[in-house]
Design a protein around this motif. Structure first.
Motif, short mmCIF file in Angstrom:
data_model
loop_
_atom_site.label_atom_id
_atom_site.label_comp_id
_atom_site.label_asym_id
_atom_site.label_seq_id
_atom_site.Cartn_x
_atom_site.Cartn_y
_atom_site.Cartn_z
N ILE A 1 0.85 -1.18 0.00
CA ILE A 1 0.00 0.00 0.00
C ILE A 1 0.89 1.23 0.00
O ILE A 1 1.83 1.33 0.79
N LEU A 2 0.58 2.15 -0.88
CA LEU A 2 1.34 3.39 -0.97
C LEU A 2 1.01 4.28 0.22
O LEU A 2 -0.15 4.40 0.61
N LEU A 3 2.03 4.88 0.84
CA LEU A 3 1.84 5.69 2.04
C LEU A 3 1.90 7.20 1.78
O LEU A 3 1.77 7.98 2.71
N ARG A 4 2.12 7.60 0.55
CA ARG A 4 2.23 9.02 0.21
C ARG A 4 1.57 9.30 -1.14
O ARG A 4 1.44 8.40 -1.97
N ASN A 5 1.20 10.55 -1.34
CA ASN A 5 0.74 10.99 -2.66
C ASN A 5 1.97 11.27 -3.51
O ASN A 5 2.70 12.23 -3.25
N GLN B 1 14.48 -3.82 -7.75
CA GLN B 1 15.87 -3.49 -7.95
C GLN B 1 16.38 -2.93 -6.63
O GLN B 1 15.66 -2.84 -5.66
N ARG B 2 17.64 -2.51 -6.62
CA ARG B 2 18.24 -2.05 -5.37
C ARG B 2 17.50 -0.86 -4.76
O ARG B 2 17.28 -0.80 -3.56
N ASN B 3 17.12 0.12 -5.56
CA ASN B 3 16.48 1.34 -5.05
C ASN B 3 15.09 1.59 -5.61
O ASN B 3 14.56 2.69 -5.47
N THR B 4 14.50 0.62 -6.28
CA THR B 4 13.15 0.78 -6.81
C THR B 4 12.36 -0.51 -6.66
O THR B 4 12.93 -1.59 -6.59
N ILE B 5 11.05 -0.35 -6.64
CA ILE B 5 10.14 -1.49 -6.61
C ILE B 5 9.29 -1.40 -7.87
O ILE B 5 8.65 -0.38 -8.13
N ASN B 6 9.26 -2.46 -8.65
CA ASN B 6 8.41 -2.57 -9.83
C ASN B 6 7.08 -3.10 -9.34
O ASN B 6 7.01 -4.19 -8.78
N ALA B 7 6.00 -2.33 -9.51
CA ALA B 7 4.70 -2.72 -8.97
C ALA B 7 3.59 -2.50 -9.99
O ALA B 7 3.75 -1.74 -10.95
N GLU B 8 2.47 -3.16 -9.75
CA GLU B 8 1.28 -3.02 -10.59
C GLU B 8 0.14 -2.51 -9.73
O GLU B 8 -0.12 -3.05 -8.64
N PRO C 1 10.37 4.68 -6.56
CA PRO C 1 11.77 4.93 -6.18
C PRO C 1 11.91 5.07 -4.67
O PRO C 1 10.93 5.27 -3.95
N ARG C 2 13.14 5.00 -4.21
CA ARG C 2 13.43 5.32 -2.80
C ARG C 2 13.26 6.84 -2.66
O ARG C 2 13.82 7.60 -3.43
N ILE C 3 12.45 7.27 -1.69
CA ILE C 3 12.20 8.70 -1.50
C ILE C 3 12.35 9.07 -0.03
O ILE C 3 12.13 8.24 0.85
N PRO C 4 12.73 10.31 0.25
CA PRO C 4 12.82 10.74 1.65
C PRO C 4 11.43 10.96 2.23
O PRO C 4 10.56 11.51 1.57
N LEU C 5 11.22 10.49 3.44
CA LEU C 5 9.94 10.65 4.14
C LEU C 5 10.20 11.17 5.54
O LEU C 5 11.20 10.82 6.17
N CYS C 6 9.29 11.98 6.06
CA CYS C 6 9.36 12.47 7.43
C CYS C 6 8.02 12.23 8.09
O CYS C 6 6.98 12.37 7.45
N PRO C 7 8.02 11.87 9.38
CA PRO C 7 6.73 11.72 10.08
C PRO C 7 6.05 13.08 10.20
O PRO C 7 6.69 14.12 10.12
#
Length: 197
Positions: A139-143, A162-169, A183-189
């Motif tokens: 489940i995606l946690l961000r817009n 892959q190392r820094n990405t997830i291939n998803a449908e 992709p790997r992205i920065p997140l803050c609470p």
């Protein structure tokens, strides 16, 4: 066991949620036997629940409606993480492990070590160790791109990594069937979290 699509089940849940189902002196509600899973040894109860909800998981993992029509809900984040880890172990195939890179933004004296930060699980952030297999629902946690179907709560299934990405449908909605790379992205609470940093 009754199917969750049974109209009786929906009405029953609405009665509980509305406070109309009979309870005992402690405020507890007795669930009917036909919606309960028999208790087994304590260490295998979660396995029994997963096997009951996701019957023949690996035979059905390519079936979109099978994956999106089932869920195990929990009230606590630590239980959710435990259920997710156990659930991933039920999928066949190789496992990919992703680790977060945690740091405190307002910590000029380095009071908060990365080891300590890795133990925290703020709401809206994934766990420090994220284990996935092909076919795992996520489940995606961000817009990220709402117009493209990538908004908070979007349900997807892992198709590769892959190392820094997830291939998803994307599994549901107007963009169901669309393949994307996360992709790997920065997140803050959020600022209303219990942490002061």
């Amino acid at each position: 066991m009754r199917a969750k699509s049974d109209p009786w089940f929906a009405e029953y849940l609405l009665r509980i949620g509305g406070g109309f189902e009979e309870d005992n002196a402690d405020g507890e509600i007795r669930l009917p036997d036909d919606i309960c899973i028999p208790q087994t040894r304590e260490d295998s109860d979660l396995d029994a629940l997963i096997d009951c909800i996701f019957l023949a998981l690996n035979a059905n993992m390519s079936n979109k409606s099978y994956i999106t029509s089932r869920a195990i809900l929990s009230m606590r984040n630590d239980w959710v993480n435990m259920i997710n880890m156990k659930m991933v172990s039920h999928f066949q195939g190789d496992e990919m492990v992703y680790h977060s890179f945690d740091s405190a933004v307002d910590d000029p004296h380095n009071y908060y070590t990365s080891e300590f930060l890795n133990t925290l699980t703020p709401n809206g952030l994934p766990p420090h160790v994220l284990k996935l297999k092909i076919g795992s629902p996520i489940i995606l946690l961000r817009n990220i791109n709402p117009a493209g179907g990538l908004s908070n709560g979007t349900r997807l299934v892992v198709r590769g990594f892959q190392r820094n990405t997830i291939n998803a449908e994307i599994m549901v909605g107007d963009h169901a069937g669309k393949r994307i790379f996360l992709p790997r992205i920065p997140l803050c609470p959020s600022n209303d979290e219990m942490f002061s940093f």
